[in-house]
Design an enzyme around this catalytic site. Structure first.
Site, PDB file in Angstrom:
ATOM      1  N   ASN A   1     104.267  61.222 -21.736  1.00  0.00           N
ATOM      2  CA  ASN A   1     103.534  62.388 -20.525  1.00  0.00           C
ATOM      3  C   ASN A   1     102.033  62.760 -21.998  1.00  0.00           C
ATOM      4  O   ASN A   1     102.795  64.026 -22.368  1.00  0.00           O
ATOM      5  CB  ASN A   1     104.437  63.144 -20.655  1.00  0.00           C
ATOM      6  CG  ASN A   1     103.677  64.349 -19.313  1.00  0.00           C
ATOM      7  OD1 ASN A   1     102.767  64.319 -18.673  1.00  0.00           O
ATOM      8  ND2 ASN A   1     104.099  65.562 -18.795  1.00  0.00           N
TER       9      ASN A   1
ATOM     10  N   LYS B   1      99.600  64.370 -20.250  1.00  0.00           N
ATOM     11  CA  LYS B   1      99.561  65.353 -19.929  1.00  0.00           C
ATOM     12  C   LYS B   1      97.893  65.262 -20.170  1.00  0.00           C
ATOM     13  O   LYS B   1      97.033  64.289 -19.564  1.00  0.00           O
ATOM     14  CB  LYS B   1     100.145  66.876 -20.337  1.00  0.00           C
ATOM     15  CG  LYS B   1     101.500  66.767 -21.256  1.00  0.00           C
ATOM     16  CD  LYS B   1     102.247  68.595 -21.719  1.00  0.00           C
ATOM     17  CE  LYS B   1     103.279  67.960 -21.753  1.00  0.00           C
ATOM     18  NZ  LYS B   1     104.140  68.878 -22.067  1.00  0.00           N
TER      19      LYS B   1
ATOM     20  N   HIS C   1     106.529  68.867 -12.111  1.00  0.00           N
ATOM     21  CA  HIS C   1     106.948  68.985 -13.921  1.00  0.00           C
ATOM     22  C   HIS C   1     106.766  70.944 -13.717  1.00  0.00           C
ATOM     23  O   HIS C   1     106.304  71.889 -13.104  1.00  0.00           O
ATOM     24  CB  HIS C   1     105.684  68.484 -14.259  1.00  0.00           C
ATOM     25  CG  HIS C   1     105.849  68.474 -16.194  1.00  0.00           C
ATOM     26  ND1 HIS C   1     105.536  69.699 -16.775  1.00  0.00           N
ATOM     27  CD2 HIS C   1     106.524  67.696 -16.810  1.00  0.00           C
ATOM     28  CE1 HIS C   1     106.209  69.925 -17.925  1.00  0.00           C
ATOM     29  NE2 HIS C   1     106.163  68.726 -18.306  1.00  0.00           N
TER      30      HIS C   1
ATOM     31  N   GLU D   1     105.079  72.786 -15.496  1.00  0.00           N
ATOM     32  CA  GLU D   1     103.982  73.082 -15.657  1.00  0.00           C
ATOM     33  C   GLU D   1     103.069  73.139 -14.466  1.00  0.00           C
ATOM     34  O   GLU D   1     102.078  73.977 -14.193  1.00  0.00           O
ATOM     35  CB  GLU D   1     102.813  72.617 -16.870  1.00  0.00           C
ATOM     36  CG  GLU D   1     103.881  72.744 -18.595  1.00  0.00           C
ATOM     37  CD  GLU D   1     103.690  71.046 -19.048  1.00  0.00           C
ATOM     38  OE1 GLU D   1     102.563  70.465 -19.190  1.00  0.00           O
ATOM     39  OE2 GLU D   1     103.492  71.235 -20.443  1.00  0.00           O
TER      40      GLU D   1
ATOM     41  N   GLU E   1     114.621  68.437 -17.813  1.00  0.00           N
ATOM     42  CA  GLU E   1     113.441  69.325 -18.801  1.00  0.00           C
ATOM     43  C   GLU E   1     113.972  70.765 -18.899  1.00  0.00           C
ATOM     44  O   GLU E   1     112.934  71.878 -18.263  1.00  0.00           O
ATOM     45  CB  GLU E   1     112.143  68.895 -18.390  1.00  0.00           C
ATOM     46  CG  GLU E   1     111.933  67.836 -18.995  1.00  0.00           C
ATOM     47  CD  GLU E   1     109.676  67.102 -18.880  1.00  0.00           C
ATOM     48  OE1 GLU E   1     110.413  67.030 -20.050  1.00  0.00           O
ATOM     49  OE2 GLU E   1     109.311  67.899 -18.358  1.00  0.00           O
TER      50      GLU E   1
ATOM     51  N   GLY F   1     107.550  70.988 -25.327  1.00  0.00           N
ATOM     52  CA  GLY F   1     106.771  71.985 -26.645  1.00  0.00           C
ATOM     53  C   GLY F   1     107.283  73.108 -27.923  1.00  0.00           C
ATOM     54  O   GLY F   1     106.324  73.561 -27.950  1.00  0.00           O
TER      55      GLY F   1
ATOM     56  N   SER G   1     110.727  68.083 -26.494  1.00  0.00           N
ATOM     57  CA  SER G   1     110.840  68.325 -27.479  1.00  0.00           C
ATOM     58  C   SER G   1     111.815  66.669 -27.901  1.00  0.00           C
ATOM     59  O   SER G   1     112.527  67.364 -29.646  1.00  0.00           O
ATOM     60  CB  SER G   1     111.603  69.120 -28.592  1.00  0.00           C
ATOM     61  OG  SER G   1     110.476  70.814 -28.117  1.00  0.00           O
TER      62      SER G   1
END
Ligand code: PGA
Length: 256
Positions: free
Chosen positions: A9, A11, A94, A96, A166, A172, A212
């Site tokens: 991904n 992003k 996702h 985000e 996730e 991250g 991660s």
């Protein structure tokens, strides 16, 4: 046997030129792996990257879409447009998107329906926040995201869907879930899939872990019996690390 998927991904990273160079560098590094490589790229890169990856095992996808087919939705993109550009799958829900753009389960569920209708494979992300885990609400949060995200999906459509677990605290953060924790959570998710779609279909659905992931922790995660693949953010940005993950040596522990 479910296929093993490693999904990159990117992003909001890479210009068209950078993306094409990346794929040209990655393709020779893919041979000899039994893992299916997927790459979710920015909208502008889908067409050139799909062209560069044609005749290879690499599948190209998008990171988001709208649930409508067309119309007055400034700044949005439809499933058919993604398909037309060469996308084969789309990441939906996702964290985000959920947190920064306030996407809710109902909207995400409409996108899952639209993607399936328009022949794009949905990759539905679910995950608890750190405070939800600390409050002991992990199961409740994940079950709600999964059942609401999959509401109204028919049994015969379900095997096209990939679920990505996730944990938001792991994204991250350099703090991945341990292989045991991820495996246990996947086992629970598969139980809910059995309740929704029955044993046979639930066993066909891919459940992948993200947060991660890197070339060092990928083998231990992939060796877990309930983990069918990985969703990789930062470590998918260079062909060397992404291909190392794709070549992880996996020792699948048999399901007890
Ligand atoms: P990360 O991101 O691998 O950089 O933690 C994963 C994701 O958000 O899909």
């Amino acid at each position: 046997m479910r296929p093993c998927l490693v999904v990159g991904n990117w992003k909001m990273n890479k210009t068209i030129e950078e993306a094409v160079h990346y794929v040209q560098a990655l393709l020779p590094l893919l041979s000899g792996s039994s893992i299916e490589p997927w790459l979710a790229v920015p909208f502008t890169c889908i067409q050139p990257v799909a062209e560069a990856a044609k005749d290879s095992s690499l599948r190209i996808g998008a990171q988001n879409m709208n649930d409508a087919t067309h119309g007055a939705f400034t700044g949005e993109i439809a499933a058919k447009m993604l398909l037309n550009a060469g996308a084969q799958f789309v990441i939906l829900g996702h964290s985000e998107r959920r947190m920064l753009y306030k996407e809710d389960d109902a909207f995400i569920n409409r996108k899952v329906h639209r993607a399936l209708q328009d022949q794009l494979r949905p990759l539905l992300c679910i995950g608890e926040k750190r405070e939800e885990r600390e409050q002991g609400r992990t199961h409740e949060v994940l079950q709600a995201q999964m059942t609401k995200g999959l509401e109204g999906i028919k049994k015969e459509q379900a095997s096209q869907i990939v679920i990505a677990y996730e944990p938001v605290w792991a994204i991250g953060s350099l703090e991945p879930a341990t292989p045991d924790l991820a495996n246990e959570t996947h086992r629970m998710c598969r139980q809910w899939l059995k309740e929704l779609f029955g044993e046979e279909i639930a066993q066909q659905m891919s459940l992948i872990y993200g947060g991660s992931v890197n070339e060092d922790n990928a083998p231990a995660l992939l060796s877990q019996p309930e983990i069918d693949g990985l969703l990789v953010g930062g470590a998918s940005l260079t062909p060397a690390t992404f291909s190392q993950i794709i070549h992880s040596q996996i020792n699948k522990v048999p399901t007890p």
